[in-house]
Design a protein around this motif. Structure first.
Motif, PDB file in Angstrom:
ATOM      1  N   THR A 143       1.006  -1.301  -0.052  1.00 39.70           N
ATOM      2  CA  THR A 143      -0.019   0.172  -0.111  1.00 39.70           C
ATOM      3  C   THR A 143       0.853   1.353   0.076  1.00 39.70           C
ATOM      4  O   THR A 143       0.353   2.343  -0.230  1.00 39.70           O
ATOM      5  N   GLY A 144       1.999   1.047   0.003  1.00 38.72           N
ATOM      6  CA  GLY A 144       2.884   2.334   0.156  1.00 38.72           C
ATOM      7  C   GLY A 144       2.830   3.162   1.680  1.00 38.72           C
ATOM      8  O   GLY A 144       3.451   4.280   1.623  1.00 38.72           O
ATOM      9  N   ILE A 145       2.351   2.466   2.416  1.00 43.36           N
ATOM     10  CA  ILE A 145       2.433   3.269   3.771  1.00 43.36           C
ATOM     11  C   ILE A 145       3.565   3.176   4.468  1.00 43.36           C
ATOM     12  O   ILE A 145       4.131   4.055   5.012  1.00 43.36           O
ATOM     13  N   ALA A 146       4.335   1.883   4.687  1.00 41.60           N
ATOM     14  CA  ALA A 146       5.457   1.714   5.443  1.00 41.60           C
ATOM     15  C   ALA A 146       6.160   0.550   5.000  1.00 41.60           C
ATOM     16  O   ALA A 146       5.603  -0.637   4.573  1.00 41.60           O
ATOM     17  N   GLN A 198      -4.267  15.587   3.099  1.00 45.25           N
ATOM     18  CA  GLN A 198      -5.110  15.678   2.201  1.00 45.25           C
ATOM     19  C   GLN A 198      -6.457  15.189   2.767  1.00 45.25           C
ATOM     20  O   GLN A 198      -6.833  14.002   3.215  1.00 45.25           O
ATOM     21  N   LEU A 199      -7.376  16.320   2.841  1.00 43.60           N
ATOM     22  CA  LEU A 199      -8.557  16.077   3.467  1.00 43.60           C
ATOM     23  C   LEU A 199      -9.449  15.133   2.857  1.00 43.60           C
ATOM     24  O   LEU A 199      -9.619  14.985   1.647  1.00 43.60           O
ATOM     25  N   LYS A 200      -9.983  14.139   3.553  1.00 41.44           N
ATOM     26  CA  LYS A 200     -11.063  13.121   3.208  1.00 41.44           C
ATOM     27  C   LYS A 200     -12.455  13.812   3.125  1.00 41.44           C
ATOM     28  O   LYS A 200     -12.936  14.383   4.212  1.00 41.44           O
ATOM     29  N   PRO A 201     -13.352  13.107   2.162  1.00 42.02           N
ATOM     30  CA  PRO A 201     -14.884  13.705   2.301  1.00 42.02           C
ATOM     31  C   PRO A 201     -15.408  13.117   3.793  1.00 42.02           C
ATOM     32  O   PRO A 201     -15.179  11.688   4.260  1.00 42.02           O
ATOM     33  N   VAL A 202     -16.270  13.766   4.165  1.00 39.50           N
ATOM     34  CA  VAL A 202     -17.021  13.337   5.556  1.00 39.50           C
ATOM     35  C   VAL A 202     -18.298  13.213   5.018  1.00 39.50           C
ATOM     36  O   VAL A 202     -18.965  13.659   4.243  1.00 39.50           O
ATOM     37  N   ARG A 203     -19.166  12.421   5.947  1.00 38.85           N
ATOM     38  CA  ARG A 203     -20.637  12.360   5.721  1.00 38.85           C
ATOM     39  C   ARG A 203     -21.333  13.579   6.050  1.00 38.85           C
ATOM     40  O   ARG A 203     -21.080  14.280   6.979  1.00 38.85           O
ATOM     41  N   GLU A 204     -22.283  14.062   4.968  1.00 35.45           N
ATOM     42  CA  GLU A 204     -22.823  15.224   5.317  1.00 35.45           C
ATOM     43  C   GLU A 204     -23.722  15.106   6.586  1.00 35.45           C
ATOM     44  O   GLU A 204     -24.441  14.278   6.841  1.00 35.45           O
ATOM     45  N   SER A 205     -23.589  16.035   7.609  1.00 36.12           N
ATOM     46  CA  SER A 205     -24.273  15.936   8.924  1.00 36.12           C
ATOM     47  C   SER A 205     -24.319  17.342   9.621  1.00 36.12           C
ATOM     48  O   SER A 205     -23.371  17.915   9.177  1.00 36.12           O
ATOM     49  N   ALA A 206     -25.372  17.567  10.249  1.00 34.51           N
ATOM     50  CA  ALA A 206     -25.334  18.891  10.967  1.00 34.51           C
ATOM     51  C   ALA A 206     -24.344  18.995  12.201  1.00 34.51           C
ATOM     52  O   ALA A 206     -23.851  19.822  12.910  1.00 34.51           O
ATOM     53  N   MET A 209     -10.351   2.690   3.196  1.00 36.99           N
ATOM     54  CA  MET A 209     -10.249   3.987   3.795  1.00 36.99           C
ATOM     55  C   MET A 209      -8.884   3.839   4.833  1.00 36.99           C
ATOM     56  O   MET A 209      -8.475   4.899   5.129  1.00 36.99           O
ATOM     57  N   PHE A 210      -8.521   2.629   5.200  1.00 34.40           N
ATOM     58  CA  PHE A 210      -7.361   2.590   6.148  1.00 34.40           C
ATOM     59  C   PHE A 210      -5.931   2.878   5.239  1.00 34.40           C
ATOM     60  O   PHE A 210      -5.312   3.839   5.625  1.00 34.40           O
ATOM     61  N   VAL A 211      -6.176   2.690   4.069  1.00 33.98           N
ATOM     62  CA  VAL A 211      -5.042   3.191   2.942  1.00 33.98           C
ATOM     63  C   VAL A 211      -5.246   4.479   2.810  1.00 33.98           C
ATOM     64  O   VAL A 211      -4.159   5.279   2.712  1.00 33.98           O
ATOM     65  N   GLN A 212      -6.307   5.227   2.314  1.00 35.01           N
ATOM     66  CA  GLN A 212      -6.533   6.295   1.779  1.00 35.01           C
ATOM     67  C   GLN A 212      -6.051   7.296   3.098  1.00 35.01           C
ATOM     68  O   GLN A 212      -5.733   8.465   3.003  1.00 35.01           O
ATOM     69  N   ASN A 213      -6.558   6.805   4.368  1.00 35.09           N
ATOM     70  CA  ASN A 213      -6.116   7.711   5.422  1.00 35.09           C
ATOM     71  C   ASN A 213      -4.647   7.579   6.234  1.00 35.09           C
ATOM     72  O   ASN A 213      -4.389   8.297   7.087  1.00 35.09           O
ATOM     73  N   LYS A 214      -4.067   6.683   5.533  1.00 32.02           N
ATOM     74  CA  LYS A 214      -2.603   6.410   6.048  1.00 32.02           C
ATOM     75  C   LYS A 214      -2.477   6.351   7.451  1.00 32.02           C
ATOM     76  O   LYS A 214      -1.762   6.920   8.218  1.00 32.02           O
ATOM     77  N   ASN A 248      -1.262   4.636  10.660  1.00 29.88           N
ATOM     78  CA  ASN A 248      -0.403   4.199  11.313  1.00 29.88           C
ATOM     79  C   ASN A 248       0.069   3.873  12.545  1.00 29.88           C
ATOM     80  O   ASN A 248       0.985   3.398  13.088  1.00 29.88           O
ATOM     81  N   GLU A 249      -1.309   3.887  13.425  1.00 31.18           N
ATOM     82  CA  GLU A 249      -1.050   3.514  14.894  1.00 31.18           C
ATOM     83  C   GLU A 249      -2.783   3.652  15.249  1.00 31.18           C
ATOM     84  O   GLU A 249      -3.596   4.007  14.646  1.00 31.18           O
ATOM     85  N   LEU A 250      -2.929   2.655  16.144  1.00 36.37           N
ATOM     86  CA  LEU A 250      -4.279   2.244  16.459  1.00 36.37           C
ATOM     87  C   LEU A 250      -4.528   2.630  18.086  1.00 36.37           C
ATOM     88  O   LEU A 250      -3.423   2.172  18.820  1.00 36.37           O
ATOM     89  N   PRO A 251      -5.516   2.948  18.563  1.00 37.53           N
ATOM     90  CA  PRO A 251      -6.505   3.588  17.668  1.00 37.53           C
ATOM     91  C   PRO A 251      -5.996   4.927  17.050  1.00 37.53           C
ATOM     92  O   PRO A 251      -5.566   5.684  17.780  1.00 37.53           O
ATOM     93  N   THR A 252      -6.661   5.161  15.884  1.00 33.71           N
ATOM     94  CA  THR A 252      -6.653   6.648  15.499  1.00 33.71           C
ATOM     95  C   THR A 252      -8.184   7.216  15.364  1.00 33.71           C
ATOM     96  O   THR A 252      -8.943   6.447  14.843  1.00 33.71           O
ATOM     97  N   VAL A 253      -8.334   8.521  15.864  1.00 29.25           N
ATOM     98  CA  VAL A 253      -9.599   9.119  15.603  1.00 29.25           C
ATOM     99  C   VAL A 253      -9.374  10.295  14.622  1.00 29.25           C
ATOM    100  O   VAL A 253      -8.540  11.160  15.085  1.00 29.25           O
ATOM    101  N   ILE A 254     -10.001  10.576  13.507  1.00 28.17           N
ATOM    102  CA  ILE A 254     -10.020  11.667  12.893  1.00 28.17           C
ATOM    103  C   ILE A 254     -11.400  12.577  12.885  1.00 28.17           C
ATOM    104  O   ILE A 254     -11.988  11.806  12.889  1.00 28.17           O
TER     105      ILE A 254
END
Length: 225
Positions: free
Chosen positions: A15-18, A44-52, A176-181, A183-189
């Motif tokens: 995946t090119g991550i490491a 690189q910002l990823k799309p999020v679900r539309e929500s209030a 999504m794991f690859v797209q968000n790069k 490299n540590e768990l847990p990760t919260v974005i």
């Protein structure tokens, strides 16, 4: 043999991550950090679900000790922010890694629970089954047996487990794991813009406070009606 993630995080070369393992809970991020910061901005910002509400996406694995430690504090944090934050969980899958089969099995369990509306009820029990009871929750039969013991109807569980929706969700999680790069768990974005991890926050116990700050920053930048 216990999962390697209990002591080591393996990142997939394909995946090119490491190209080499890094310590779980002590991994460096791919983005440059700000001095003293408990989070790091996503390059690189990823799309999020539309929500209030603000979206917080947690990448976790049932076989990760730090993910287990965060689960109950994260549930409490999400309950506190029920009105203004949408918590979304994504099971971690390293495509091409030695642990991929196990990770996909665990992801299939998670998305089956999600499809049945059982995550809040059984998420902690799933962590306990893997870590304390040493249960194999990676196949349909072993996972169904566990679910039945939790009071879930066998046919209902198997139908969800075999569904196309669950299969697609597992594949999407790997992407999504690859797209968000990760490299540590847990990760919260938070809102596709900032992320925090045990290393970045100063430990698992500090992550809810770090998330509070990220949510506040997001809501100041993007006021919602």
């Amino acid at each position: 043999m216990k999962s390697l993630l209990r002591s080591t995080v393996l990142l997939a070369v394909a995946t090119g991550i490491a190209a080499s393992p890094v310590q779980a809970g002590a991994a460096t991020t791919h983005q440059p950090s700000r001095e003293g910061s408990q989070s790091v901005r996503v390059d690189q910002l990823k799309p999020v679900r539309e929500s209030a509400r603000t979206e917080a996406v947690e990448f976790f694995w049932y076989d990760c000790g730090h993910s287990q430690q965060l689960e109950q504090p994260l549930q409490a944090w999400a309950e506190k922010h029920r009105s203004d934050v949408n918590l979304r969980r994504v099971p971690a899958i390293w495509p091409g890694s030695p642990e991929e089969r196990t990770q996909r099995g665990h992801a299939r369990l998670y998305y089956t629970l999600e499809r049945l509306g059982l995550v809040e009820r059984l998420q902690t029990s799933a962590f306990r089954a893997v870590h304390t009871d040493d249960k194999d929750l990676t196949t349909e039969d072993t996972t169904t047996d566990w679910a039945v013991r939790q009071g879930v109807d066998e046919r209902t569980f198997r139908d969800a487990y075999r569904s196309d929706d669950v299969r697609r969700a597992v594949d999407d999680a790997a992407a999504m794991f690859v797209q968000n790069k990760i490299n540590e768990l847990p990760t919260v974005i938070v809102q596709g813009e900032e992320r925090t991890t045990p290393t970045r926050a100063g430990g698992v116990s500090a992550m809810p406070d770090a998330l509070d700050r990220l949510v506040e920053q997001d809501q100041q930048r993007h006021p919602r009606g």
